[in-house]
Design a protein around this motif. Structure first.
Motif, short mmCIF file in Angstrom:
data_model
loop_
_atom_site.label_atom_id
_atom_site.label_comp_id
_atom_site.label_asym_id
_atom_site.label_seq_id
_atom_site.Cartn_x
_atom_site.Cartn_y
_atom_site.Cartn_z
N ARG A 102 8.87 16.14 -19.92
CA ARG A 102 8.89 15.88 -18.48
C ARG A 102 7.55 15.29 -18.08
NH1 ARG A 102 13.06 18.24 -15.72
NH2 ARG A 102 11.98 18.08 -13.74
N TYR A 103 7.57 14.54 -17.01
CA TYR A 103 6.34 13.99 -16.50
C TYR A 103 6.35 14.00 -14.98
CZ TYR A 103 9.15 9.79 -15.80
OH TYR A 103 10.13 8.91 -15.42
N LEU A 104 5.19 13.92 -14.42
CA LEU A 104 5.03 13.87 -12.96
C LEU A 104 3.99 12.82 -12.66
CD1 LEU A 104 5.54 15.23 -10.13
CD2 LEU A 104 3.54 16.63 -10.62
N ILE A 105 4.24 12.03 -11.65
CA ILE A 105 3.28 11.01 -11.25
C ILE A 105 3.08 11.09 -9.74
CG2 ILE A 105 5.06 9.23 -10.97
CD1 ILE A 105 3.01 7.21 -11.98
N GLU A 106 1.84 10.94 -9.32
CA GLU A 106 1.52 11.09 -7.91
C GLU A 106 0.36 10.16 -7.55
OE1 GLU A 106 0.76 14.82 -4.81
OE2 GLU A 106 0.74 15.12 -6.98
N LEU A 107 0.47 9.49 -6.44
CA LEU A 107 -0.58 8.57 -5.98
C LEU A 107 -1.08 9.05 -4.63
CD1 LEU A 107 -2.19 5.95 -6.33
CD2 LEU A 107 -0.30 4.72 -5.28
N LYS A 108 -2.37 9.43 -4.59
CA LYS A 108 -2.97 9.90 -3.35
C LYS A 108 -4.40 9.38 -3.24
CE LYS A 108 -0.57 14.31 -2.53
NZ LYS A 108 -0.77 15.77 -2.38
N GLU A 109 -4.70 8.86 -2.08
CA GLU A 109 -6.07 8.46 -1.76
C GLU A 109 -6.68 7.57 -2.85
OE1 GLU A 109 -8.23 12.01 -0.98
OE2 GLU A 109 -7.13 12.48 0.86
N SER A 110 -5.91 6.53 -3.22
CA SER A 110 -6.37 5.54 -4.21
C SER A 110 -6.62 6.12 -5.59
CB SER A 110 -7.64 4.82 -3.72
OG SER A 110 -7.39 4.13 -2.52
N GLN A 111 -5.96 7.22 -5.89
CA GLN A 111 -6.03 7.78 -7.23
C GLN A 111 -4.63 8.09 -7.73
OE1 GLN A 111 -8.96 11.07 -6.94
NE2 GLN A 111 -10.25 9.82 -8.28
N LEU A 112 -4.40 7.76 -8.99
CA LEU A 112 -3.10 7.96 -9.61
C LEU A 112 -3.19 9.16 -10.56
CD1 LEU A 112 -0.21 6.77 -10.00
CD2 LEU A 112 -1.14 5.49 -11.93
N TYR A 113 -2.38 10.17 -10.29
CA TYR A 113 -2.36 11.38 -11.11
C TYR A 113 -1.12 11.34 -12.00
CZ TYR A 113 -5.79 13.11 -7.73
OH TYR A 113 -6.91 13.25 -6.93
N VAL A 114 -1.35 11.51 -13.29
CA VAL A 114 -0.27 11.46 -14.27
C VAL A 114 -0.27 12.77 -15.06
CG1 VAL A 114 0.71 10.24 -16.24
CG2 VAL A 114 -0.51 8.96 -14.47
N PHE A 115 0.90 13.41 -15.14
CA PHE A 115 1.05 14.65 -15.90
C PHE A 115 2.18 14.47 -16.91
CE2 PHE A 115 -0.45 15.62 -11.65
CZ PHE A 115 -1.56 16.41 -11.89
N ILE A 116 1.87 14.68 -18.18
CA ILE A 116 2.85 14.54 -19.25
C ILE A 116 2.94 15.85 -20.00
CG2 ILE A 116 3.48 13.28 -21.34
CD1 ILE A 116 1.89 10.91 -20.29
N LYS A 117 4.14 16.38 -20.14
CA LYS A 117 4.33 17.64 -20.84
C LYS A 117 4.38 17.39 -22.34
CE LYS A 117 7.01 21.90 -20.85
NZ LYS A 117 8.18 22.62 -20.33
N GLU A 118 3.48 18.05 -23.06
CA GLU A 118 3.44 17.97 -24.51
C GLU A 118 3.57 19.39 -25.06
OE1 GLU A 118 -0.17 15.99 -25.46
OE2 GLU A 118 0.63 14.00 -25.00
N LYS A 158 0.84 -1.19 0.00
CA LYS A 158 0.00 0.00 0.00
C LYS A 158 0.88 1.25 0.00
CE LYS A 158 -3.58 -2.61 0.25
NZ LYS A 158 -4.43 -2.81 -0.94
N LEU A 159 0.69 2.09 -0.98
CA LEU A 159 1.51 3.28 -1.11
C LEU A 159 0.69 4.51 -0.76
CD1 LEU A 159 3.21 2.40 -4.52
CD2 LEU A 159 4.04 1.92 -2.23
N ASP A 160 1.12 5.22 0.25
CA ASP A 160 0.41 6.43 0.65
C ASP A 160 0.60 7.56 -0.37
OD1 ASP A 160 -0.49 5.21 2.97
OD2 ASP A 160 1.32 5.79 4.07
N GLN A 161 1.81 7.63 -0.90
CA GLN A 161 2.07 8.73 -1.84
C GLN A 161 3.33 8.41 -2.64
OE1 GLN A 161 2.15 12.56 -0.07
NE2 GLN A 161 2.95 13.60 -1.85
N ILE A 162 3.25 8.61 -3.94
CA ILE A 162 4.42 8.53 -4.82
C ILE A 162 4.50 9.85 -5.55
CG2 ILE A 162 5.49 7.36 -6.79
CD1 ILE A 162 3.92 4.91 -6.12
N GLN A 163 5.65 10.44 -5.55
CA GLN A 163 5.78 11.70 -6.27
C GLN A 163 7.24 11.85 -6.71
OE1 GLN A 163 3.98 15.07 -4.47
NE2 GLN A 163 5.05 16.56 -5.74
N ASP A 164 7.44 12.11 -7.98
CA ASP A 164 8.80 12.27 -8.50
C ASP A 164 8.71 12.91 -9.87
OD1 ASP A 164 11.49 12.19 -8.71
OD2 ASP A 164 11.71 10.02 -8.61
N GLU A 165 9.85 13.33 -10.38
CA GLU A 165 9.92 13.88 -11.73
C GLU A 165 10.97 13.11 -12.50
OE1 GLU A 165 8.83 18.43 -12.29
OE2 GLU A 165 10.50 18.14 -10.92
#
Length: 237
Positions: free
Chosen positions: A110-126, A96-103
């Protein structure tokens, strides 16, 4: 007690032992035949040689990973001599991962990924903008009607897992990321199914990627393997 009496007694004991041994042999034979008639459903290993363009690249098709389940499949095999019916399967992250965040860097972007409260947020720079995606990290259940004896079929890997694995491999190009002993995430696969007698069986497996994969920033050579996490159990009705 004379000699003839002893002979009769020994003969009677020997006959009794032989009868008990025969009963045990019949019982074990029946149990063996009964077990041989049960379906035995387990996952299989799969080798991949795929191109990964970004975090949302699906390994199964040259498309973006759809929501909930990807188009990438893992084989499940029925090693038993009778069919398995009403197969239900689900995945969840092993840890169980409480939070993942990195660049990280990805083909000039560039991209950013973050996991919070059972949701995975993905950001990709285009270009000058970021494309964003939100994926739920839940244990959804899918079903199959039947797996025939001594045959196999495919089950779909959840979307969030492929995104996390893509993220791992893009970051693996950074030596400092690997030196911190990061490993690809693992899944727990739960399989339930019914046999011809309408008994229900359940077993769990660890799904993981061994550390022998090759990734050059575009092409990935990897394989998915499994280990038993629990013994097969009969579900009480």
């Amino acid at each position: 007690m004379d000699f003839s009496d002893w002979t009769s007694l020994v003969a009677a004991i020997s006959a009794a032992i032989a009868a008990i041994a025969s009963c045990i042999s019949v019982f074990l034979t029946n149990q063996r035949e009964k077990n041989n008639k049960k379906p035995i459903v387990v996952p299989g290993m799969k080798i991949f040689d795929v191109e990964i363009r970004n975090l949302l690249s699906d390994w199964g098709e040259n498309k973006e990973i759809p929501k909930k389940f990807s188009n990438t499949t893992l084989p499940i095999c029925n090693h038993g001599n009778t069919p398995a019916f009403n197969i239900r399967y689900s995945f969840e992250l092993e840890s169980k991962l409480d939070q993942i965040q990195d660049e990280g860097f990805m083909q000039g972007g560039r991209y950013l990924i973050e996991l919070k409260e059972s949701q995975l947020y993905v950001f990709i720079k285009e270009g000058e903008y970021f494309k964003s995606e939100v994926r739920d990290v839940h244990s959804y259940t899918r079903t199959l009607d039947e797996v025939a004896p001594l045959s196999k079929t495919g089950i779909f890997i959840p979307d969030y897992y492929l995104i996390l694995i893509n993220y791992y491999f893009f970051n693996s190009l950074n030596k400092s990321f690997l030196s911190s002993k990061n490993k690809p995430h693992s899944l727990i696969l739960k399989i339930m199914y019914d046999d011809i007698n309408f008994s229900t069986w359940v077993q769990e497996f660890k799904i993981y990627i061994p550390p022998i994969s090759k990734f050059n920033g575009h092409n990935l050579e990897a394989r998915i393997e499994y280990k038993k996490s629990s013994k097969r159990k009969k579900v009480k009705s």
